[in-house]
Design an enzyme around this catalytic site. Structure first.
Site, PDB file in Angstrom:
ATOM      1  N   GLU A 361       4.585  -7.937  -8.986  1.00 19.82           N
ATOM      2  CA  GLU A 361       4.966  -6.262  -8.475  1.00 19.82           C
ATOM      3  C   GLU A 361       3.558  -5.917  -9.539  1.00 19.82           C
ATOM      4  O   GLU A 361       3.007  -4.428  -8.824  1.00 19.82           O
ATOM      5  CB  GLU A 361       5.957  -5.445  -9.091  1.00 19.82           C
ATOM      6  N   THR A 489       2.639   3.145   8.003  1.00 18.34           N
ATOM      7  CA  THR A 489       1.957   3.068   6.942  1.00 18.34           C
ATOM      8  C   THR A 489       3.450   1.077   6.663  1.00 18.34           C
ATOM      9  O   THR A 489       3.857   0.980   5.535  1.00 18.34           O
ATOM     10  CB  THR A 489       2.248   3.955   5.337  1.00 18.34           C
TER      11      THR A 489
END
Ligand SMILES: *[C@@H]1O[C@H](CO)[C@@H](O)[C@H](O)[C@H]1NC(C)=O
Ligand SMILES: *[C@@H]1O[C@H](CO)[C@@H](O)[C@H](O)[C@H]1NC(C)=O
Ligand SMILES: *[C@@H]1O[C@H](CO)[C@@H](O)[C@H](O)[C@H]1NC(C)=O
Ligand SMILES: *[C@@H]1O[C@H](CO)[C@@H](O)[C@H](O)[C@H]1NC(C)=O
Ligand SMILES: *[C@@H]1O[C@H](CO)[C@@H](O)[C@H](O)[C@H]1NC(C)=O
Length: 539
Positions: A361, A489
């Site tokens: 992440e 997106t």
């Protein structure tokens, strides 16, 4: 002046005023190797396994909880996974699932949230509005109810623009149509154009596009901390930036992404969008681009409120390689394309270097000008990892995000280089090995531990983004070509008109390193995680 001199001058003038012709985004005539079919089918298989588990344990809810064989409703309970999966089902030819999803979508009640949560204008735009409109287009407008539902949810969201504010509030109470007063960010306020202008295209109601455009135009016209690089925080009431944090990561990311995508989808003659994007890229090359001392990986650093470079990266920010490839080809600028390909490599390196072959992440780097991350020096374990891999892990989880494979998809379509197919194939293997559960696919807590524990959530962007980009990497490059479609997106494709000859004015205002416009130190705000980062509350 001699004739020859005059000729040279005339040629120089006409060369200077010659527009730079937009290149095709994709490399023409890419030939897929024969084993692409096998990989494409493997991705489809993962999709069907994941979605079957969702149907069995969570149908009609937002997310599957694969470990507890249950569900959660973090997106207002309107069935986010179904709407988000529609365009992928259509692309994969899963027609029965698609029809079932359309049937479900035709009954969603957008008049109020099905949970006690307020409604995020950004999340609802990119997942629900984007998902419905893209499905409407991809199915050749055969289901007008999809457009009707898109209109219903947008008419509610329009209440986020209060009075004469250009910037919408980030969250709305759908019961009272009143905004929840809080600071927003440029990702929330600047990631609306593609969806809202597509709604205008089909309803002929100009208001939708105007609302989205006045927000992004306002942001692009504010004096920014670095040229072209808007600050992350913004106050919808005053329209002013909050703090001066600059990043291509969460909270800012898709504002930059949509500047060039809006220019392409709308073919607008207003150069503000393509020029602001080009200035942001130019300014990033001069101010944010760094190289790790091990491995020479390229990355875009953050620039914080105290005007200090932070040597950090994130899975979310890794969309930048793909976005720079797309814009670099539209501007026909090889400098941008070459840097973009190195950024794609840098992000892939965060997958290649881990025990699962999946990337973390958040991560950090050491560069010749420092190692400041805003969060202390690297530990000895992190340093040892860095010496081996050229980056170190600062948040080890993987929550089924797409960005690294999204940029890998762009890199394949732009270059045709089979190394990107190899990377995608390796990701498919890792997913099958490390994310699979008896009930679909789950995120993991530690990408560097082959025995990692799993996370009890299957985000809707697993269906919308990860599996779509992976599938298309191995699909006929003429199917959803980057010269004919613009992806929102959330990876929902919108059909674009034929490209214009030129995007942007190509008049650069060369940006100087650290050309700051602010005087006194700025109020410090912590970098917002992209709102997509918030894990769903469990049902
Ligand atoms: C739509 O869903 C309903 C149940 O909600 C079902 O009865 C009906 O058969 C479905 N129609 C189609 C075309 O799938
Ligand atoms: C266009 O959409 C706006 C926003 O929802 C709405 O207020 C307006 O009434 C619509 N105009 C027409 C002509 O339908
Ligand atoms: C291409 O982009 C680079 C980086 O922003 C810039 O320095 C250069 O001037 C651009 N080239 C052209 C021909 O616009
Ligand atoms: C990180 O930066 C600090 C401050 O400049 C320095 O003292 C430290 O040695 C650096 N650490 C590494 C691993 O480069
Ligand atoms: C993972 O678990 C297996 C079986 O429990 C064990 O044999 C192996 O050593 C573990 N691997 C690591 C890296 O912890």
């Amino acid at each position: 002046m001699s004739f020859f001199r005059r000729l040279v001058v005339a040629l120089a003038i006409s060369a200077a005023s010659l527009p730079v012709i937009a290149g095709p985004v994709q490399k023409p005539f890419i030939l897929l190797p024969p084993d692409a079919v096998k990989h494409r089918e493997a991705v489809k298989d993962i999709f069907v396994k994941s979605y079957s588990a969702y149907k069995k344990f969570a149908f009609g809810h937002d997310d599957l909880s694969p470990l507890s064989q249950s569900f959660s409703d973090g997106r207002n309970g309107w069935g986010a996974s179904i709407v988000d999966a529609l365009s992928t089902m259509n692309i994969m030819g899963l027609n029965d699932l698609f029809n079932e999803g359309v049937n479900f979508s035709s009954k969603i009640d957008f008049s109020h949230s099905q949970t006690s949560d307020t409604v995020s204008v950004f999340e609802t735009t990119i997942r629900y509005l984007g998902g419905l409109l893209s499905a409407y287009e991809l199915s050749n407008q055969k289901f007008p109810i999809l457009l009707q539902k898109a209109k219903e949810v947008a008419d509610k969201m329009a209440f986020a623009w209060v009075g004469n504010n250009d910037i919408p509030f980030g969250f709305l109470d759908f019961a009272s149509n009143t905004p929840v007063i809080s600071t927003s960010n440029i990702a929330e306020a600047g990631t609306l154009t593609l969806e809202w202008e597509t709604l205008t295209k089909y309803t002929k109601n100009q208001t939708y596009a105007n609302l989205a455009l006045k927000s992004v135009s306002h942001i692009a016209n504010l004096p920014s901390p670095l040229p072209g690089l808007a600050a992350q925080g913004i106050d919808p009431s005053s329209g002013a930036f909050v703090g001066g944090y600059v990043t291509w990561g969460g909270g800012s990311d898709s504002y930059f992404e949509y500047l060039i995508k809006h220019a392409r989808l709308s073919n607008t003659n207003n150069n503000l969008f393509a020029d602001t994007w080009a200035t942001a890229v130019d300014s990033s090359i001069k101010n944010l681009l760094r190289t790790s001392t091990v491995g020479n990986d390229l990355y875009l650093a953050d620039f914080d409120d105290s005007r200090t470079i932070r040597h950090i990266g994130s899975h979310l920010a890794c969309f930048y390689g793909g976005n720079w490839l797309f814009g670099g080809r539209l501007l026909n600028n090889q400098t941008i394309v070459d840097i973009a390909l190195k950024l794609v490599d840098g992000c892939w390196n965060t997958y290649a270097g881990t025990a699962t072959g999946i990337g973390p992440e958040a991560f950090a780097y050491i560069s010749s000008d420092g190692n400041f991350t805003g969060n202390g020096n690297p530990s000895s374990d992190q340093l040892a990892f860095y010496q081996k891999h050229g980056f170190y892990i600062t948040a080890s989880d993987y929550i089924l995000r797409p960005e690294v494979l999204e940029s890998n998809f762009y890199a394949y379509r732009v270059t045709g280089d089979s190394k990107y197919l190899d990377r995608a194939a390796s990701a498919i293997d890792s997913f099958n090995k490390f994310l699979q559960t008896p009930t679909g696919f789950a995120g993991i807590n530690d990408i560097n531990d082959p025995n990692t524990s799993k996370i009890d959530d299957t985000e809707s962007f697993w269906f919308a983004e990860v599996l779509k980009y992976l599938y298309l990497t191995f699909d006929d490059p003429n199917h959803i070509s980057l010269d004919q479609y613009v992806f929102n997106t959330e990876a929902h494709p919108f059909k674009a008109p034929p490209a214009k000859p030129v995007y942007g004015s190509h008049t650069f205002f060369p940006s100087k390193p650290f050309a700051l416009k602010f005087g006194p130190p700025l109020p410090v705000i912590s970098p917002n995680p992209h709102i997509k980062a918030i894990t769903n509350p469990q049902a």
